[in-house]
Motif scaffolding. Structure first.
Motif, PDB file in Angstrom:
ATOM      1  N   ASN A 124       0.828  -1.206   0.000  1.00 57.86           N
ATOM      2  CA  ASN A 124       0.000   0.000   0.000  1.00 57.86           C
ATOM      3  C   ASN A 124       0.862   1.256   0.000  1.00 57.86           C
ATOM      4  OD1 ASN A 124      -2.330  -1.535   0.042  1.00 57.86           O
ATOM      5  ND2 ASN A 124      -2.659  -1.301   2.235  1.00 57.86           N
ATOM      6  N   ILE A 125       1.890   1.272   0.835  1.00 57.19           N
ATOM      7  CA  ILE A 125       2.775   2.434   0.907  1.00 57.19           C
ATOM      8  C   ILE A 125       3.521   2.613  -0.412  1.00 57.19           C
ATOM      9  CG2 ILE A 125       4.840   3.370   2.030  1.00 57.19           C
ATOM     10  CD1 ILE A 125       3.762   2.123   4.667  1.00 57.19           C
ATOM     11  N   SER A 171     -13.819  -0.351   3.202  1.00 64.26           N
ATOM     12  CA  SER A 171     -14.217   1.045   3.427  1.00 64.26           C
ATOM     13  C   SER A 171     -12.987   1.940   3.469  1.00 64.26           C
ATOM     14  CB  SER A 171     -15.008   1.163   4.730  1.00 64.26           C
ATOM     15  OG  SER A 171     -14.227   0.708   5.803  1.00 64.26           O
ATOM     16  N   PRO A 172     -12.560   2.431   2.328  1.00 60.58           N
ATOM     17  CA  PRO A 172     -11.397   3.323   2.349  1.00 60.58           C
ATOM     18  C   PRO A 172     -11.715   4.603   3.111  1.00 60.58           C
ATOM     19  CG  PRO A 172     -12.403   3.304   0.175  1.00 60.58           C
ATOM     20  CD  PRO A 172     -13.120   2.281   1.007  1.00 60.58           C
ATOM     21  N   GLU A 173     -10.735   5.072   3.891  1.00 61.27           N
ATOM     22  CA  GLU A 173     -10.926   6.271   4.694  1.00 61.27           C
ATOM     23  C   GLU A 173     -11.077   7.504   3.808  1.00 61.27           C
ATOM     24  OE1 GLU A 173      -8.183   4.185   5.286  1.00 61.27           O
ATOM     25  OE2 GLU A 173      -9.212   3.104   6.877  1.00 61.27           O
ATOM     26  N   SER A 174     -10.263   7.581   2.787  1.00 62.94           N
ATOM     27  CA  SER A 174     -10.325   8.729   1.888  1.00 62.94           C
ATOM     28  C   SER A 174      -9.949   8.282   0.487  1.00 62.94           C
ATOM     29  CB  SER A 174      -9.372   9.829   2.364  1.00 62.94           C
ATOM     30  OG  SER A 174      -8.042   9.347   2.332  1.00 62.94           O
ATOM     31  N   MET A 175     -10.420   9.022  -0.463  1.00 63.56           N
ATOM     32  CA  MET A 175     -10.130   8.709  -1.861  1.00 63.56           C
ATOM     33  C   MET A 175      -9.525   9.951  -2.492  1.00 63.56           C
ATOM     34  SD  MET A 175     -10.548   6.161  -4.082  1.00 63.56           S
ATOM     35  CE  MET A 175     -11.963   5.210  -3.624  1.00 63.56           C
ATOM     36  N   SER A 176      -8.371   9.801  -3.109  1.00 61.69           N
ATOM     37  CA  SER A 176      -7.747  10.937  -3.762  1.00 61.69           C
ATOM     38  C   SER A 176      -8.414  11.175  -5.119  1.00 61.69           C
ATOM     39  CB  SER A 176      -6.247  10.686  -3.932  1.00 61.69           C
ATOM     40  OG  SER A 176      -6.032   9.648  -4.846  1.00 61.69           O
ATOM     41  N   PRO A 177      -8.181  12.321  -5.720  1.00 66.17           N
ATOM     42  CA  PRO A 177      -8.813  12.611  -7.018  1.00 66.17           C
ATOM     43  C   PRO A 177      -8.440  11.612  -8.127  1.00 66.17           C
ATOM     44  CG  PRO A 177      -7.959  14.626  -6.051  1.00 66.17           C
ATOM     45  CD  PRO A 177      -7.492  13.488  -5.184  1.00 66.17           C
ATOM     46  N   ASN A 178      -7.278  10.964  -8.008  1.00 69.07           N
ATOM     47  CA  ASN A 178      -6.880  10.005  -9.043  1.00 69.07           C
ATOM     48  C   ASN A 178      -7.399   8.593  -8.767  1.00 69.07           C
ATOM     49  OD1 ASN A 178      -5.197   9.091  -7.016  1.00 69.07           O
ATOM     50  ND2 ASN A 178      -3.289   9.435  -8.141  1.00 69.07           N
ATOM     51  N   ASN A 204      -6.991   6.775  -5.935  1.00 65.36           N
ATOM     52  CA  ASN A 204      -6.162   6.015  -5.007  1.00 65.36           C
ATOM     53  C   ASN A 204      -6.756   6.118  -3.608  1.00 65.36           C
ATOM     54  OD1 ASN A 204      -4.011   5.329  -3.151  1.00 65.36           O
ATOM     55  ND2 ASN A 204      -2.641   5.426  -4.907  1.00 65.36           N
ATOM     56  N   SER A 205      -6.849   4.975  -2.911  1.00 62.47           N
ATOM     57  CA  SER A 205      -7.465   4.985  -1.575  1.00 62.47           C
ATOM     58  C   SER A 205      -6.462   4.788  -0.444  1.00 62.47           C
ATOM     59  CB  SER A 205      -8.542   3.907  -1.497  1.00 62.47           C
ATOM     60  OG  SER A 205      -7.962   2.628  -1.575  1.00 62.47           O
ATOM     61  N   VAL A 206      -5.178   4.966  -0.715  1.00 68.10           N
ATOM     62  CA  VAL A 206      -4.149   4.772   0.307  1.00 68.10           C
ATOM     63  C   VAL A 206      -3.945   6.054   1.097  1.00 68.10           C
ATOM     64  CG1 VAL A 206      -1.716   4.249   0.716  1.00 68.10           C
ATOM     65  CG2 VAL A 206      -2.966   3.013  -1.045  1.00 68.10           C
ATOM     66  N   SER A 207      -4.006   5.930   2.419  1.00 67.37           N
ATOM     67  CA  SER A 207      -3.686   7.038   3.326  1.00 67.37           C
ATOM     68  C   SER A 207      -2.383   6.665   4.027  1.00 67.37           C
ATOM     69  CB  SER A 207      -4.805   7.230   4.348  1.00 67.37           C
ATOM     70  OG  SER A 207      -4.361   8.059   5.392  1.00 67.37           O
ATOM     71  N   LEU A 208      -1.335   7.436   3.779  1.00 65.04           N
ATOM     72  CA  LEU A 208      -0.032   7.114   4.370  1.00 65.04           C
ATOM     73  C   LEU A 208      -0.073   7.140   5.891  1.00 65.04           C
ATOM     74  CD1 LEU A 208       2.454   8.928   1.960  1.00 65.04           C
ATOM     75  CD2 LEU A 208       2.039   6.486   2.205  1.00 65.04           C
ATOM     76  N   GLU A 209      -0.841   8.057   6.459  1.00 66.54           N
ATOM     77  CA  GLU A 209      -0.946   8.125   7.921  1.00 66.54           C
ATOM     78  C   GLU A 209      -1.586   6.851   8.472  1.00 66.54           C
ATOM     79  OE1 GLU A 209      -2.159  10.525   5.892  1.00 66.54           O
ATOM     80  OE2 GLU A 209      -0.674  12.107   6.206  1.00 66.54           O
ATOM     81  N   ALA A 210      -2.663   6.407   7.841  1.00 63.56           N
ATOM     82  CA  ALA A 210      -3.341   5.179   8.282  1.00 63.56           C
ATOM     83  C   ALA A 210      -2.433   3.964   8.109  1.00 63.56           C
ATOM     84  CB  ALA A 210      -4.641   4.984   7.511  1.00 63.56           C
ATOM     85  N   GLU A 211      -1.665   3.929   7.049  1.00 62.26           N
ATOM     86  CA  GLU A 211      -0.757   2.805   6.806  1.00 62.26           C
ATOM     87  C   GLU A 211       0.362   2.765   7.841  1.00 62.26           C
ATOM     88  OE1 GLU A 211      -1.514   0.413   4.744  1.00 62.26           O
ATOM     89  OE2 GLU A 211      -3.224   1.551   4.028  1.00 62.26           O
TER      90      GLU A 211
END
Length: 128
Positions: free
Chosen positions: A28-29, A80-87, A89-96
Motif C-alpha cells: 500500500n505504501i 471502506s477506504p478512509e479517503s479517496m484521492s482525485p486520481n 487512489n485509496s491509500v492514506s499514508l498516515e493510516a498505513e
C-alpha cells in the motif's frame, strides 16, 4: 509430541498473519501515488483463525477429517477506504503507518508468547 501444542500453533499462525499483513501495508505504501490503486489489508487474525480452526469439533490428529496444520489468510481490498484521492487512489499514508505499528506489535506479541511457552516447556522437562 510437543510440535502440535496449540499455543505454539497459534503463536506461529499469529506471526504468519502479521507478516502477511505487513506485506500488504508495504505494498500500500509503495503504491501510494499509483492512480486507481485500492488499499489492501488482511482480515483480523481472530476472525481468520476462528473461521479456519474454530467450531465445536476439533481435529487432534492428522488422520481426522478436516485436520489441517496450516493457517491461511488472504490479502483483500479494503472495504471502506478512509479517503479517496482525485486520481482514485485509496491509500492514506498516515493510516498505513499506524497499521504498520499495530502489525509490529502483533508480531512482537506472537514471538513473546512463543518464547515464553518454550521457556515453560524447557523448565518443565528440567532444562534451562
Amino acid at each position: 509430541m510437543f510440535d502440535k501444542l496449540d499455543v505454539f500453533r497459534i503463536a506461529q499462525a499469529s506471526a504468519s498473519h502479521a507478516a502477511l499483513r505487513l506485506n500488504a501495508v508495504s505494498q500500500n505504501i509503495a503504491n501510494a501515488d499509483t492512480p486507481g490503486y485500492r488499499a489492501r489489508d488482511v482480515a483480523p487474525f481472530a476472525e481468520t483463525y476462528r473461521a479456519e480452526h474454530g467450531g465445536d469439533m476439533r481435529a487432534t490428529r492428522a488422520g481426522h477429517l478436516g485436520a489441517s496444520s496450516s493457517f491461511e489468510a488472504a490479502v483483500q481490498e479494503r472495504q471502506s477506504p478512509e479517503s479517496m484521492s482525485p486520481n482514485g487512489n485509496s491509500v492514506s499514508l498516515e493510516a498505513e503507518m499506524v497499521t504498520a505499528v499495530d502489525v509490529q506489535r502483533q508480531h512482537d506479541r506472537a514471538l513473546s508468547v512463543y518464547k515464553s511457552s518454550l521457556d515453560i516447556l524447557r523448565m518443565s522437562i528440567g532444562r534451562k
